[in-house]
Write a protein that holds these residues in place. Sequence first.
Motif, mmCIF file in Angstrom:
data_model
loop_
_atom_site.group_PDB
_atom_site.id
_atom_site.type_symbol
_atom_site.label_atom_id
_atom_site.label_comp_id
_atom_site.label_asym_id
_atom_site.label_seq_id
_atom_site.Cartn_x
_atom_site.Cartn_y
_atom_site.Cartn_z
ATOM 1 N N HIS A 1 -6.377 -3.773 -35.381
ATOM 2 C CA HIS A 1 -5.141 -4.356 -36.017
ATOM 3 C C HIS A 1 -5.819 -5.571 -36.672
ATOM 4 C CE1 HIS A 1 -1.822 -2.461 -33.699
ATOM 5 N NE2 HIS A 1 -2.770 -2.566 -32.886
ATOM 6 N N GLY B 1 -6.596 -8.879 -38.496
ATOM 7 C CA GLY B 1 -6.134 -10.402 -38.484
ATOM 8 C C GLY B 1 -6.874 -11.298 -39.305
ATOM 9 N N LYS C 1 0.233 -9.055 -31.560
ATOM 10 C CA LYS C 1 1.282 -9.224 -32.736
ATOM 11 C C LYS C 1 1.289 -10.619 -33.233
ATOM 12 C CE LYS C 1 6.361 -8.221 -33.502
ATOM 13 N NZ LYS C 1 7.354 -7.582 -32.889
ATOM 14 N N THR D 1 -1.821 -11.659 -35.196
ATOM 15 C CA THR D 1 -1.843 -11.137 -36.222
ATOM 16 C C THR D 1 -0.612 -11.323 -37.254
ATOM 17 O OG1 THR D 1 -1.056 -8.783 -35.516
ATOM 18 C CG2 THR D 1 -3.420 -9.437 -35.428
ATOM 19 N N GLU D 2 0.554 -11.754 -36.553
ATOM 20 C CA GLU D 2 2.082 -11.582 -37.429
ATOM 21 C C GLU D 2 2.005 -10.150 -37.979
ATOM 22 O OE1 GLU D 2 1.852 -14.683 -40.035
ATOM 23 O OE2 GLU D 2 1.788 -16.173 -38.615
ATOM 24 N N GLU D 3 1.724 -9.085 -37.179
ATOM 25 C CA GLU D 3 1.997 -7.728 -37.455
ATOM 26 C C GLU D 3 3.295 -7.387 -36.930
ATOM 27 O OE1 GLU D 3 0.179 -3.209 -36.991
ATOM 28 O OE2 GLU D 3 -1.228 -5.043 -36.960
ATOM 29 N N GLN D 4 4.362 -7.200 -37.887
ATOM 30 C CA GLN D 4 5.626 -6.963 -37.423
ATOM 31 C C GLN D 4 5.900 -5.662 -36.774
ATOM 32 O OE1 GLN D 4 7.902 -9.502 -36.930
ATOM 33 N NE2 GLN D 4 6.301 -10.824 -37.715
ATOM 34 N N SER D 5 5.146 -4.626 -37.377
ATOM 35 C CA SER D 5 5.212 -3.177 -37.076
ATOM 36 C C SER D 5 4.851 -3.001 -35.513
ATOM 37 C CB SER D 5 4.206 -2.153 -38.106
ATOM 38 O OG SER D 5 3.173 -2.507 -37.853
ATOM 39 N N ARG E 1 -8.091 -0.614 -41.191
ATOM 40 C CA ARG E 1 -7.053 -1.626 -41.159
ATOM 41 C C ARG E 1 -5.828 -1.014 -40.592
ATOM 42 N NH1 ARG E 1 -8.030 -6.039 -44.189
ATOM 43 N NH2 ARG E 1 -5.752 -6.339 -44.458
ATOM 44 N N SER E 2 -5.432 -1.835 -39.409
ATOM 45 C CA SER E 2 -4.129 -1.341 -38.773
ATOM 46 C C SER E 2 -4.043 0.144 -38.406
ATOM 47 C CB SER E 2 -3.009 -1.740 -39.511
ATOM 48 O OG SER E 2 -3.148 -3.366 -39.425
#
Length: 543
Positions: free
Chosen positions: A349, A351, A326, A329-333, A70-71
């Motif tokens: 990533h 999601g 981004k 997935t709303e992955e802020q990193s 994951r990620s």
Amino acid sequence: MLGLGVRFVVRKVCAKNAALECYYLKQFAAATQCHPMLSAHRAKYTNASKYKGGKLAGQRQKAIESERERSAPEDEQPSDGGDNRSELIEDREYDSVASTAMHVTKQLLNVQHVAIIQPYIKWGPRKNPTKPELLLQEAEALVRSLPRWNIELTMKVPVETLDKRQLFGTGKLEELRGIIQAHQESGTPLTCVFISKGTLTYSQKQSLEQAFRLPVMDRYSVVVQILRLHAVSMEAKLQVALAELPYIWSQVKDQEGSPKGPAGGGRIFLSDSQRQMLQLRERKLRNELATIRSHRELLRNRRRQKNFPVVAVVGYTNAGKTSLIKALTEEQSLQPRDQLFATLDVTAHAGRLPCKLEVLYMDTVGFMADIPTGLIECFVATLEDAMLADVIVHVQDMAHEACSEQRAHVERTLGKLMHSGERPLSPERIINVGNKIDLVPDPSALAVECNDYGRLHLISSQTLVGVHELLLEVERRVLKVTGRQRIVIRVPMGGPEMAWLYKNAAVTESAADPENAERLLVSVVITDAKLQQFRHLFIRKRS
């Protein structure tokens, strides 16, 4: 059985490579015996024991233990072989050869003042469909991707063909030399001339350097310099190192075929020891990348076992692939960069689709026109994840004037990368996405292109316009391609069925059965295989 088979093949291939390497080592030792300065470097290329199968088998086992899904970067490598890989990257002897052939460096320490010359065919069947102004803009974007590189002068030059021995005619070459010389006398002194052509032949490059009295670079060497700068992981560094070798060999072969005298140079471009060093280096790089490729196959098999659907995001460089992931997935990193070739490492990533099904989005290296095939082929191992994904999202920059040409180039490249036996690029696997509509002056005008091209999902990764609708389309395609279905299952409250469904399917929601207080109605997304397994374990036993 599969693991044993792979290890057997690796050992067999490596044993063959070791035998071949011993032969070349004898030749290399004889050729370099009289060069004291090369003795320190020679030991680096004379350890054939590093390529025995036992070590590669150990790497395979370690890859299984250290794999993170994951990620996580998909190119994380086993620790074994790290010293050998570092030696391949930090090789001063090779760096001197690459610097001579390509004018590339390890670190960008000095400020470069660049003149860009964009040749283009004005008419005929080989004329580029993209306007010369847009070609020049892309060349400028390449240079701006390099820190401390400043554009001092730009020119568009029409030519009849790009295959002339001196590229430009005598009169045009004299005119260009006069322009550059005048700039040298009145403006900021130039340090480099960038000819925006895929690859310059050795004779073309030498004649231009003699005329301008400056180093000359082509698109291949500039892109390699960018890739060197952006390569972070060991896999990316090894792929870039392998991508440099076809260019160097092409320059050597062209120089060998050129006559003596001013045009051909009449000098030895590579010594025998340098040639053997390049041959051994290429063999070692291919061996290391074969190990990495095996590691990637393990990761894909692991994802299949976990039933994770995979969505690959592809597109032209700087089309907004990372920004889209981004947004999905709303992955802020994730930190997208407004640069060409900003992403070299394929990363996964995690999601979640609206139906609660977990998917993996694969961020991939971008494509670019007028890049020789040899450069792209070195990233095939990386792009395999995109080719074998369940769904492919093709991101297109709608704000770019050459959007249609970029789209066609990506589609042609994807077609070339497909091999026999792989999953075909069927229409149901591909989702076309038009990104950056927030930068389009009149977004309503894009409706015409949507109708001409077919279904094109218009979005903005920055303002999130259209992203939710795209997510629903991704869900629909994933369910269709992977054979999943949405159903409602009635299960006993507090029974093992509920725990099994949470583990083997995507549970969307659960509610009490209005007809039976001891049961639950569970909405799930499940594959046909898992549904049959559920029926076998619970329904048939009760009956």
